[in-house]
Design a protein around this motif. Structure first.
Motif, PDB file in Angstrom:
ATOM      1  N   THR A   1       1.027  -1.212  -0.055  1.00 18.66           N
ATOM      2  CA  THR A   1      -0.266   0.366  -0.234  1.00 18.66           C
ATOM      3  C   THR A   1       0.750   1.222  -0.132  1.00 18.66           C
ATOM      4  OG1 THR A   1      -0.052  -0.199   2.383  1.00 18.66           O
ATOM      5  CG2 THR A   1      -2.167  -1.199   1.294  1.00 18.66           C
ATOM      6  N   THR A   2       2.000   1.044  -0.484  1.00 14.32           N
ATOM      7  CA  THR A   2       3.179   2.683  -0.406  1.00 14.32           C
ATOM      8  C   THR A   2       4.008   2.487  -1.049  1.00 14.32           C
ATOM      9  OG1 THR A   2       3.702   1.343   2.015  1.00 14.32           O
ATOM     10  CG2 THR A   2       4.663   3.375   0.779  1.00 14.32           C
ATOM     11  N   ASP A   3       3.416   3.599  -1.683  1.00 13.45           N
ATOM     12  CA  ASP A   3       4.107   4.157  -2.875  1.00 13.45           C
ATOM     13  C   ASP A   3       5.678   4.361  -3.249  1.00 13.45           C
ATOM     14  OD1 ASP A   3       4.233   5.494  -6.156  1.00 13.45           O
ATOM     15  OD2 ASP A   3       5.403   6.888  -4.454  1.00 13.45           O
ATOM     16  N   SER A   4       6.477   3.122  -4.108  1.00 12.02           N
ATOM     17  CA  SER A   4       7.574   3.342  -2.930  1.00 12.02           C
ATOM     18  C   SER A   4       8.746   4.064  -4.267  1.00 12.02           C
ATOM     19  CB  SER A   4       8.910   1.682  -4.533  1.00 12.02           C
ATOM     20  OG  SER A   4       8.156   2.010  -5.593  1.00 12.02           O
TER      21      SER A   4
ATOM     22  N   THR B   1       8.216   7.802  -3.400  1.00  8.38           N
ATOM     23  CA  THR B   1       7.720   9.070  -2.658  1.00  8.38           C
ATOM     24  C   THR B   1       8.079   8.444  -1.115  1.00  8.38           C
ATOM     25  OG1 THR B   1       5.005   9.320  -2.984  1.00  8.38           O
ATOM     26  CG2 THR B   1       6.721  10.270  -3.905  1.00  8.38           C
TER      27      THR B   1
ATOM     28  N   LEU C   1       1.295   6.936   0.511  1.00 13.73           N
ATOM     29  CA  LEU C   1       0.154   5.564   0.161  1.00 13.73           C
ATOM     30  C   LEU C   1       0.323   5.607  -1.295  1.00 13.73           C
ATOM     31  CD1 LEU C   1      -1.960   6.054   3.006  1.00 13.73           C
ATOM     32  CD2 LEU C   1      -0.327   3.962   2.461  1.00 13.73           C
ATOM     33  N   ASN C   2      -0.730   4.319  -1.812  1.00 18.31           N
ATOM     34  CA  ASN C   2      -0.809   4.380  -3.349  1.00 18.31           C
ATOM     35  C   ASN C   2      -1.508   4.339  -3.586  1.00 18.31           C
ATOM     36  OD1 ASN C   2      -1.141   1.834  -2.693  1.00 18.31           O
ATOM     37  ND2 ASN C   2       0.297   0.639  -3.147  1.00 18.31           N
ATOM     38  N   ARG C   3      -2.181   3.867  -4.562  1.00 16.50           N
ATOM     39  CA  ARG C   3      -3.817   3.859  -5.757  1.00 16.50           C
ATOM     40  C   ARG C   3      -4.331   3.429  -4.950  1.00 16.50           C
ATOM     41  NH1 ARG C   3      -5.339   7.006  -8.709  1.00 16.50           N
ATOM     42  NH2 ARG C   3      -7.849   6.398  -9.831  1.00 16.50           N
ATOM     43  N   ARG C   4      -4.001   2.356  -4.531  1.00 16.45           N
ATOM     44  CA  ARG C   4      -4.216   1.089  -3.595  1.00 16.45           C
ATOM     45  C   ARG C   4      -4.848   0.937  -2.275  1.00 16.45           C
ATOM     46  NH1 ARG C   4      -2.074  -5.475  -1.960  1.00 16.45           N
ATOM     47  NH2 ARG C   4      -3.849  -5.912  -1.370  1.00 16.45           N
TER      48      ARG C   4
ATOM     49  N   CYS D   1      -2.033  10.238  -0.032  1.00  9.26           N
ATOM     50  CA  CYS D   1      -2.030   9.151  -1.070  1.00  9.26           C
ATOM     51  C   CYS D   1      -0.790   9.895  -2.551  1.00  9.26           C
ATOM     52  CB  CYS D   1      -3.066   7.921  -1.732  1.00  9.26           C
ATOM     53  SG  CYS D   1      -4.273   8.199   0.061  1.00  9.26           S
ATOM     54  N   ARG D   2      -0.318   8.759  -2.960  1.00  8.10           N
ATOM     55  CA  ARG D   2      -0.042   8.907  -4.609  1.00  8.10           C
ATOM     56  C   ARG D   2      -0.886   8.426  -5.733  1.00  8.10           C
ATOM     57  NH1 ARG D   2       5.054   7.412  -7.915  1.00  8.10           N
ATOM     58  NH2 ARG D   2       4.607   9.607  -9.869  1.00  8.10           N
ATOM     59  N   ILE D   3      -1.929   8.940  -5.990  1.00  9.15           N
ATOM     60  CA  ILE D   3      -2.787   8.188  -6.894  1.00  9.15           C
ATOM     61  C   ILE D   3      -2.482   8.271  -8.293  1.00  9.15           C
ATOM     62  CG2 ILE D   3      -4.597   8.827  -5.772  1.00  9.15           C
ATOM     63  CD1 ILE D   3      -5.359  11.312  -7.099  1.00  9.15           C
TER      64      ILE D   3
END
Length: 504
Positions: free
Chosen positions: A361-364, A366, A369-372, A429-431
């Motif tokens: 669930t983490t944007d690698s 930044t 959190l990621n879009r999920r 989150c980064r979406i």
């Protein structure tokens, strides 16, 4: 083949066992002890009858002894019919108190107390079996005091010192029996608590919950006044920092507690390096204990227990007592070892699960959190949710002119600035490529305050600015509808900023 029927003796034996041992619950145990007291009174009554018959020639003792025999028989019947289940354990001392008065005063006044030394041993033995440590000593003192009264009246001259010695000896034996029984009860209670506490510990889903449950279990099992569970930080490249992740008792306030494993003057550090528990009986005067924490938790004695998986360190449990204790017994050492063995794998498992969930669930790029995670948060919106959407201005031009490394630096910088501008409970989150979102809760002023903080910390590196739009959830509004309104607000703001840039 014809089965053999149990004989009368076997049936009577089973009935007697069922009568004396009616069950394992506390009420049944009290009834068993009350019935045992009745049996002892019956034995004492029979013994008193034999003594009376043997000393029938002593005419002045006949009537008092017959009265005592009748009183003992009445007490035996009373003990048989009493509803012991309804009473508390404190009532169990009363069967032995009348025996002291009847035996010492009654038989002492007749001068035949020397014949009843075996009854003293029975009385003290019963007290040791059913009472807490210390109660048998009280009974011994009562018997000796009554014996002193009888001796002062000059009614018991023979066998006086033998009777006193028997009372003392019986009291010591009774105390030893009581201490042994209560030590076994304590050990059994500790093991039962440990077994009961391991089930929720094994079901823990987060590292914080596991650390809290380990701490609570240590408080109950070891009767400590407070426990902290220090866990080794995974992100520490050298693996030398431990942070409190859970606490119980006085340790429920564990915020800001960190310990370096390399600290030579730290009890937690020594326990972590040696992989062995360390006991500090005088914490306020020990160089191994930070006086800051001694004052914070009022710790008098402290125990450090490493949490291990094999030889690999997971953390250290720190437990303390506000009243000083001199040492730990062998059984406590065994309980500590068992607790450490059980806690280590659980903490390692939940950490691995959290790491996997975090990676999923983490944007690698930044670290937010990621879009999920964003979609999961949108599926579980609060009624007062606030959705903020962000889009970087002139980001594509930066990528085209300076390449992706420069764009990645700006993305990481913006994610860090956004994370510093929100509350701890908000989701960042980064979406998309240069698109970010924040899921918060509250009123419109929450979103406005967040944007003001972001504008204050964002310095527009590489001349990259940002546009933002937000929407407050309406009652019963679907997540897609909220997202659409926030998206519309974002592009309205982005078009406004573009128009302002063209005018400039």
């Amino acid at each position: 083949m014809e089965s053999k029927r149990p004989g009368w003796f076997g049936g009577a034996g089973r009935w007697l066992r069922a009568w004396l041992v009616p069950g394992l619950d506390e009420g049944a145990q009290r009834r068993r002890k009350g019935r045992l007291a009745a049996c002892l009174y019956i034995v004492a009554d029979i013994y008193a009858g034999l003594v009376t018959w043997q000393n029938w020639h002593i005419t002045q003792a006949r009537v008092p002894q017959l009265v005592i025999i009748g009183a003992v028989a009445l007490l035996a019947v009373t003990l048989l019919v009493l509803p012991w289940r309804r009473f508390s354990d404190s009532v169990l001392i009363w069967p032995v108190v009348p025996s002291a008065f009847l035996l010492v005063l009654g038989e002492g006044m007749t001068g035949v107390l020397g014949h009843y030394q075996p009854i003293f041993m029975l009385s003290m033995g019963y007290a040791g079996l059913v009472l807490r440590p210390g109660r048998t000593a009280l009974l011994m003192v009562l018997n000796l005091a009554l014996l002193g009264v009888v001796a002062g009246l000059g009614r018991q001259q023979e066998s006086l010192f033998e009777v006193a010695g028997t009372i003392l000896f019986g009291g010591v034996i009774g105390e030893l029996i009581a201490s042994a029984i209560w030590a076994q009860k304590r050990q059994r209670s500790v093991l039962e608590q440990l077994h009961a506490g391991l089930r929720p510990l094994l079901e823990a889903q987060t590292e914080q919950d596991a650390a809290r449950l380990v701490s609570e279990l240590a408080v109950h099992v070891l009767r400590a006044d407070g426990v902290l569970s220090l866990i080794l930080e995974p992100e520490d490249a050298t693996g030398q920092t431990m942070t409190a992740r859970g606490g119980a008792g006085g340790g429920a306030d564990y915020g800001g507690v960190t310990v370096s494993v390399n600290n030579e003057q730290s009890g937690a550090g020594i326990a972590a390096r040696t992989r062995r528990h360390l006991f500090v009986p005088d914490a306020p005067h020990s160089p191994l204990v930070s006086q800051q924490y001694v004052a914070r938790y009022s710790a008098a004695s402290i125990l450090y227990v490493p949490i291990l998986v094999g030889d690999r360190l997971i953390g250290v449990m720190v437990m303390w007592w506000t009243a000083p204790i001199s040492d730990l017994d062998r059984f406590t050492d065994q309980v500590l070892e068992l607790l450490s063995i059980q806690a280590g794998p659980v903490l390692e498992r939940v950490r691995q699960v959290e790491d996997l969930d975090r990676a999923a669930t983490t944007d690698s790029l930044t670290g937010v959190l990621n879009r999920r995670a964003f979609e999961h948060g949108m599926a579980h919106l609060a009624e007062d949710a606030v959705l903020l959407l962000f889009d970087l201005d002139r980001f594509k031009a930066l990528n085209d002119s300076q390449g992706h490394p420069a764009g990645d630096r700006v993305l990481r910088s913006f994610a860090a600035a956004l994370a510093r501008s929100v509350r701890e409970s908000d989701l960042v989150c980064r979406i998309g490529g240069d698109e970010f979102a924040v899921i918060a809760s509250g009123e419109e002023k929450v979103a406005q305050a967040m944007l003001e903080r972001l504008e204050a910390v964002w310095t527009s590196p590489e001349d990259v600015g940002f546009s933002a739009g937000y929407a407050l959830r309406r009652p019963g509004e679907a997540p897609d509808a909220l997202n659409a309104r926030a998206d519309e607000a974002l592009y309205t703001e982005k078009n406004r900023r573009r128009g302002r840039a063209r005018i400039s």
